[in-house]
Design a protein around this motif. Structure first.
Motif: not given
Length: 208
Positions: A182-192
Motif C-alpha cells: 500500500n506504499i507508493f512514492g515518486v521522486q518527481f513532483h506531480p503537482e508541478k
C-alpha cells in the motif's frame, strides 16, 4: 471517481502542501485536508506525504510533531494507501547519507544517496525528464511510457528493482517511483508536472 474519498496531506513543515491541495481540488476531490493531527490522520482513506528540503530536517520535524507512530500504525498496520512525493518518498528508506547518516521510516528497504552522474550532468537534477515505466498499475495506468515529469533533487533512492515502478536516465539510473503493498512514492513532483501529474494523482486515488 470517488470524490468522497477523505484524503490527508501530511503537514510536517517541509512539504509542498498547498500545491498538492490545489491539484486535488482541481480534480474535484472535495474532502482534502492538510493536517498533522493524529485523530484526523486516523479518519483518512488515503494519505499524501509531500517533502521539500533536507532529509535530516524532515526527520526532526516528524519527531517534533510526533507523527512517526501514527504513520507507522496507519500505513504498516492499517495498510492505508500512502503516496510519498520527492523527499516524502525518500523518507520511506532505511537511511539517508544527506548531511550525515540519518535513519528513515524504513518502510521500503533501501538507502538515499547523492546523485553521481560522473560529471555528465549537473547536480541537483532539476527540470523535466522522461521516465521508463516498469509497472503500470496503479500509478501510471493513465500515463504512457516515457512520459515527462518535473524533478528537483540532489539525492536519490537506491533500492531493490522489485520495488521500482519507474526510473529515469540522468547519467545514472535514478529511481523515479517505488511501490510496496500500500506504499507508493515518486521522486518527481506531480503537482508541478501539469497534465501528467494530474493523471498520476487520479490513477493513485482511483485505485483505492
Amino acid at each position: 471517481m470517488n470524490s468522497k474519498l477523505k484524503i490527508g496531506i501530511i503537514d510536517y513543515g517541509v512539504g509542498n502542501t498547498y500545491s498538492i491541495f490545489n491539484a486535488l481540488s482541481y480534480l474535484n476531490y472535495s474532502k482534502v485536508l492538510i493536517t498533522d493531527n493524529e485523530r484526523e490522520i486516523e479518519t483518512m482513506d488515503a494519505l499524501i506525504f509531500p517533502g521539500v528540503g533536507a532529509f535530516d530536517e524532515a526527520c526532526n520535524q516528524l519527531a517534533k510533531r510526533q507523527l512517526v507512530s501514527v504513520l507507522n500504525e496507519q500505513v504498516l498496520v492499517k495498510k492505508k494507501p500512502i503516496l510519498g512525493i520527492c523527499l516524502g518518498m525518500q523518507l520511506f528508506a532505511k537511511s539517508s547519507d544527506e548531511n550525515g547518516l540519518h535513519e528513515g521510516l524504513n518502510w521500503i528497504p533501501g538507502k538515499v544517496k547523492k546523485i553521481d552522474t560522473n560529471n555528465q550532468f549537473p547536480v541537483p537534477h532539476v527540470g523535466w525528464n522522461d521516465i521508463n515505466i516498469e509497472k503500470d498499475e496503479p500509478l501510471f495506468k493513465n500515463n504512457t511510457d516515457h512520459v515527462h515529469f518535473y524533478f528537483d533533487h540532489s539525492y536519490h533512492f537506491e533500492c531493490d528493482s522489485k520495488f521500482i515502478s519507474s526510473w529515469c536516465d540522468y547519467g545514472t539510473k535514478i529511481t523515479a517511483s517505488v511501490q510496496k503493498d500500500n506504499i507508493f512514492g515518486v521522486q518527481f513532483h506531480p503537482e508541478k508536472s501539469h497534465i501528467s501529474g494530474l493523471k498520476l494523482f487520479r490513477s493513485f486515488l482511483s485505485s483505492i
